[in-house]
Design a protein around this motif. Structure first.
Motif, short mmCIF file in Angstrom:
data_model
loop_
_atom_site.label_atom_id
_atom_site.label_comp_id
_atom_site.label_asym_id
_atom_site.label_seq_id
_atom_site.Cartn_x
_atom_site.Cartn_y
_atom_site.Cartn_z
N GLU A 225 0.87 -1.17 0.00
CA GLU A 225 0.00 0.00 0.00
C GLU A 225 0.90 1.22 0.00
O GLU A 225 1.61 1.47 0.99
CB GLU A 225 -0.90 0.02 1.24
CG GLU A 225 -2.05 -0.95 1.19
CD GLU A 225 -2.97 -0.82 2.40
OE1 GLU A 225 -4.08 -1.33 2.36
OE2 GLU A 225 -2.54 -0.18 3.40
N ILE A 226 0.93 1.96 -1.12
CA ILE A 226 1.84 3.08 -1.24
C ILE A 226 1.08 4.32 -1.72
O ILE A 226 -0.03 4.22 -2.23
CB ILE A 226 3.01 2.77 -2.21
CG1 ILE A 226 2.48 2.47 -3.61
CG2 ILE A 226 3.84 1.62 -1.68
CD1 ILE A 226 3.58 2.23 -4.64
N SER A 227 1.71 5.47 -1.55
CA SER A 227 1.10 6.73 -1.97
C SER A 227 1.24 6.89 -3.48
O SER A 227 2.04 6.21 -4.14
CB SER A 227 1.77 7.90 -1.26
OG SER A 227 3.12 8.01 -1.66
N LEU A 228 0.45 7.80 -4.03
CA LEU A 228 0.53 8.08 -5.47
C LEU A 228 1.91 8.59 -5.86
O LEU A 228 2.44 8.25 -6.92
CB LEU A 228 -0.54 9.12 -5.85
CG LEU A 228 -2.00 8.62 -5.82
CD1 LEU A 228 -2.95 9.81 -6.03
CD2 LEU A 228 -2.22 7.59 -6.92
N ASP A 229 2.50 9.40 -4.97
CA ASP A 229 3.83 9.94 -5.26
C ASP A 229 4.87 8.83 -5.32
O ASP A 229 5.71 8.79 -6.22
CB ASP A 229 4.20 10.96 -4.19
CG ASP A 229 5.56 11.59 -4.44
OD1 ASP A 229 5.73 12.25 -5.48
OD2 ASP A 229 6.45 11.41 -3.57
N LYS B 124 -8.23 7.08 -3.61
CA LYS B 124 -7.71 8.30 -4.21
C LYS B 124 -6.26 8.56 -3.84
O LYS B 124 -5.47 9.01 -4.66
CB LYS B 124 -8.57 9.49 -3.81
CG LYS B 124 -9.97 9.46 -4.40
CD LYS B 124 -10.75 10.70 -4.00
CE LYS B 124 -12.14 10.70 -4.63
NZ LYS B 124 -12.92 11.91 -4.25
N SER B 125 -5.90 8.28 -2.61
CA SER B 125 -4.55 8.62 -2.14
C SER B 125 -3.68 7.40 -1.93
O SER B 125 -2.52 7.53 -1.53
CB SER B 125 -4.65 9.41 -0.82
OG SER B 125 -5.33 8.65 0.16
N ILE B 126 -4.22 6.20 -2.15
CA ILE B 126 -3.46 4.97 -1.89
C ILE B 126 -3.50 4.08 -3.12
O ILE B 126 -4.55 3.91 -3.76
CB ILE B 126 -4.04 4.20 -0.68
CG1 ILE B 126 -3.89 5.03 0.60
CG2 ILE B 126 -3.35 2.86 -0.51
CD1 ILE B 126 -4.52 4.39 1.81
#
Length: 676
Positions: free
Chosen positions: A176-180, A198-200
């Motif tokens: 599970e990582i961020s969009l960045d 949306k953010s993950i």
């Protein structure tokens, strides 16, 4: 008044100390001087108290039923095995049914004291056991809830499948990582992107881990299994809550048990207070203890000592002793004792019992702060109803009702003379109520009329903006000087055998001088020529005699002169204390203004002509009046506690009677009567 005490020392044989304590407890008048030796936290009484307190705490979460209900522990067949197990744990398998212990709905409530010692702990044990189970279930509830929240984004998958794939030599990792972080992934990383948020971003990564990022920890079970387990825990929690709630009608029994345990604890404390006499052979060993007895009860202990062969001596407490305080007084002043106990303001044994004067002045302060006769009638009616109901039920008219009747009677009188009835303008009051008004306290054109022999001393200003307010403020300062001078008078009497009484007289006349100074500065009255003489003379007497507590007279004068700065601060404090009584006017005025605003909000715009809107406006006006006046009454009542109590405890008792409230209550070692 504070009851005079005698200090007593009792000596008994060591081998019969338990019997001696029991007989001393039967006498029930000795306040034992506790030792510093703590009682054993592992004692049965301490453990039982913790156990029963926990049981009471658990069932107190639930409202007690108004009527007796069936005392069966459970009606669910599924719980029979659990119940039987607990029965055996408590020893009830010895041929005793649950009904034999708890009673049925047609019998008297269960009494723990009536059950054998091996059975008595059963009820609190059972309740606490359920409480421990509920605690464990709550922990499981939180743990499962967190785990479900953690893995629900991945859906309902079986984690064992990924483990099998790993066993075949194809490592699979969940991320599970961020969009960045996803945008910066190495192109050589093999992954499958799953539906995320949306953010993950959620990924299945093959062969190698993503450098610098920890993979998602696999759950032990699937999401569905966790949800099923969570639902079972929720059901179990509901069941255990119902079981605990079923004991809510057993609180009176547990309260009685607490009373007994507290007496056992008191006995253990008394036991730990016994001291052994050193230097005596073991077979002749003696033990002793000390305590305090009201002088009128001394003969009871003397008689018990004679009958039981105890050695006893009694004497007046020394200056280093700290006897307990027992307040006595007439039935009227005793009404104030519960308030003193509630506030924790217990006078020391060598201090003053101010109950009579406290009640007198507090009644006046209560009336001036509450201010409204209408409010007074409401509280008076409520207090009377509570008192009559208590008299019918118990045969005793409650003291709190008596106190409120006294306080509200003063409020009605004060409100009547200043024409204050729910803030209704006095010109709209009935003629009967108008007749009770004293013009000087409600819109009159005259100030307080002084007797002819005082008119040369109290010279009123020629121009007064609001004569009603001026009169009430003058009354506030008059109450201040009366109460504070009375306090200094009591100090003079208490120190009459010492030259320090002259210093107290100096404080008294200084108070009088400062009083006139306050009238000059705040009410514009002319300052009499003698006021400055009183102030300076009082300061001089303090400098000369404040330290005359024995020894060289002139050396003590030097000590007094050395305290000149402290004396100056004390004079400033006295000046501020007199001004402080203006709060009676200010807080009372604030309540009256709020009440008037409520009335204006309710009917200020009128109700309109007869019709639908008339009744709507009428309903709204009634709601505003009821709610607004109720809130104002509550706020004003709080002000009474804050300001009325403060003037008595701080300005009067603390600053001028010089009390530090160092006392503690007289609590004799005695068997307490059990509440029925």
């Amino acid at each position: 008044m504070i009851v005079r005490m005698k200090k007593v020392c009792l000596v008994a044989q060591e081998k019969s100390k338990n019997e001696a304590l029991k007989k001393l407890r039967d006498v029930g008048v000795l306040h034992i001087e506790k030792s510093d030796t703590p009682i054993d936290n592992n004692s049965a009484a301490v453990k039982n108290k913790v156990k029963v307190d926990n049981a009471i705490g658990l069932i107190s979460e639930y409202k007690q039923p108004k009527q007796k209900k069936s005392s069966k522990i459970t009606t669910e067949k599924d719980d029979d095995s659990d119940l039987e197990r607990r029965h055996k744990t408590a020893g009830l398998h010895r041929g005793r049914r649950a009904e034999d212990v708890f009673g049925t709905e047609d019998e008297e409530p269960f009494s723990l004291n009536a059950v054998r010692a091996d059975v008595r702990p059963y009820l609190p044990d059972l309740i606490v056991g359920f409480g421990e189970e509920r605690k464990e279930l709550n922990e499981q509830d939180v743990t499962l809830s967190r785990e479900i929240s953690r893995i629900e984004g991945w859906g309902n998958f079986d984690p064992s499948i990924l483990e099998e794939i790993n066993d075949y030599g194809v490592p699979v990792y969940l991320y599970e990582i961020s969009l960045d972080a996803f945008s910066r992934l190495d192109e050589n990383i093999k992954y499958i992107k799953l539906k995320g948020e949306k953010s993950i971003v959620r990924l299945l990564v093959f062969d190698e881990k993503i450098p610098g990022i920890n993979p998602f920890t696999l759950p032990e079970k699937s999401l569905g299994e966790y949800i099923d387990e969570w639902e079972k825990v929720k059901i179990a929690l509901t069941n255990i809550d119902d079981k605990i709630k079923g004991f809510s009608n057993r609180k009176p029994s547990l309260d009685k048990e607490i009373e007994k345990i507290e007496q056992d604890l008191e006995f253990e404390i008394a036991h730990s207070s016994l001291k052994k006499v050193d230097g005596i052979p073991e077979e002749l060993a003696l033990c002793w203890l000390t305590g305090y007895i009201p002088i009128d009860d001394l003969d009871k202990v003397e008689k018990a000592a004679l009958e039981n062969g105890w050695a006893m001596t009694s004497y007046d407490p020394s200056p280093d002793d700290a006897p307990p305080t027992k307040l006595a007084g007439n039935p009227v002043s005793r009404l104030l004792h519960p308030l003193l106990y509630l506030l924790g303001t217990i006078p020391g044994y060598k201090e003053f019992d101010i109950s009579p004067s406290y009640l007198f002045f507090f009644s006046i302060f209560f009336a001036m702060i509450l201010g409204d006769a209408g409010y007074g009638v409401l509280i008076f009616t409520l207090a009377l109803a509570i008192g009559v109901t208590g008299k019918i039920k118990t045969g005793i008219f409650p003291d709190i009702s008596k106190l409120l009747i006294i306080l509200t009677s003063c409020t009605i009188i004060w409100g009547a003379i200043n024409g204050s009835w729910f803030a209704i303008p006095h010109e709209h009051l009935p003629a009967a109520l108008k007749m009770l008004i004293i013009p000087q306290f409600n819109g009159g054109d005259a100030v307080v009329a002084f007797p002819s022999f005082l008119q040369g001393i109290f010279k009123t200003p020629e121009v007064i903006a609001d004569k009603t307010q001026w009169n009430i403020q003058f009354l506030c300062f008059f109450l201040a000087v009366v109460q504070l001078v009375y306090a200094r008078g009591k100090r003079i009497i208490s120190e009459i055998k010492s030259l320090t009484a002259v210093a107290q007289f100096g404080m008294l006349i200084m108070m009088l001088g400062l009083y006139f100074l306050v009238l000059n500065m705040l009410l514009g009255m002319e300052l009499p020529f003698f006021a400055v003489i009183l102030i300076l003379g009082g300061l001089g007497l303090n400098l000369l005699f404040a330290e005359q507590k024995g020894g060289n007279f002139f050396a003590n004068i030097g000590k007094g002169l050395g305290n000149s700065f402290q004396l100056f601060l004390k004079a400033v404090s006295c000046f501020a204390d007199i001004i402080s009584y203006i709060r009676l006017f200010a807080v009372g005025l604030a309540g009256a203004i709020i009440a008037q605003i409520v009335n204006d909000m309710a009917v200020g715009g009128g109700l309109g002509s007869i019709g639908v809107m008339f009744f709507v406006n009428l309903l709204i006006a009634v709601l505003i009046i009821v709610i607004g006046h109720a809130l104002n009454l509550v706020l004003t009542a709080l002000s009474v506690i804050v300001h009325g109590v403060r003037l008595n405890l701080l300005e009067y008792a603390g600053n001028h009677l010089e009390m530090d409230w160092s006392g503690y209550l007289y609590k004799p070692f005695a068997l307490r009567k059990k509440k029925e």
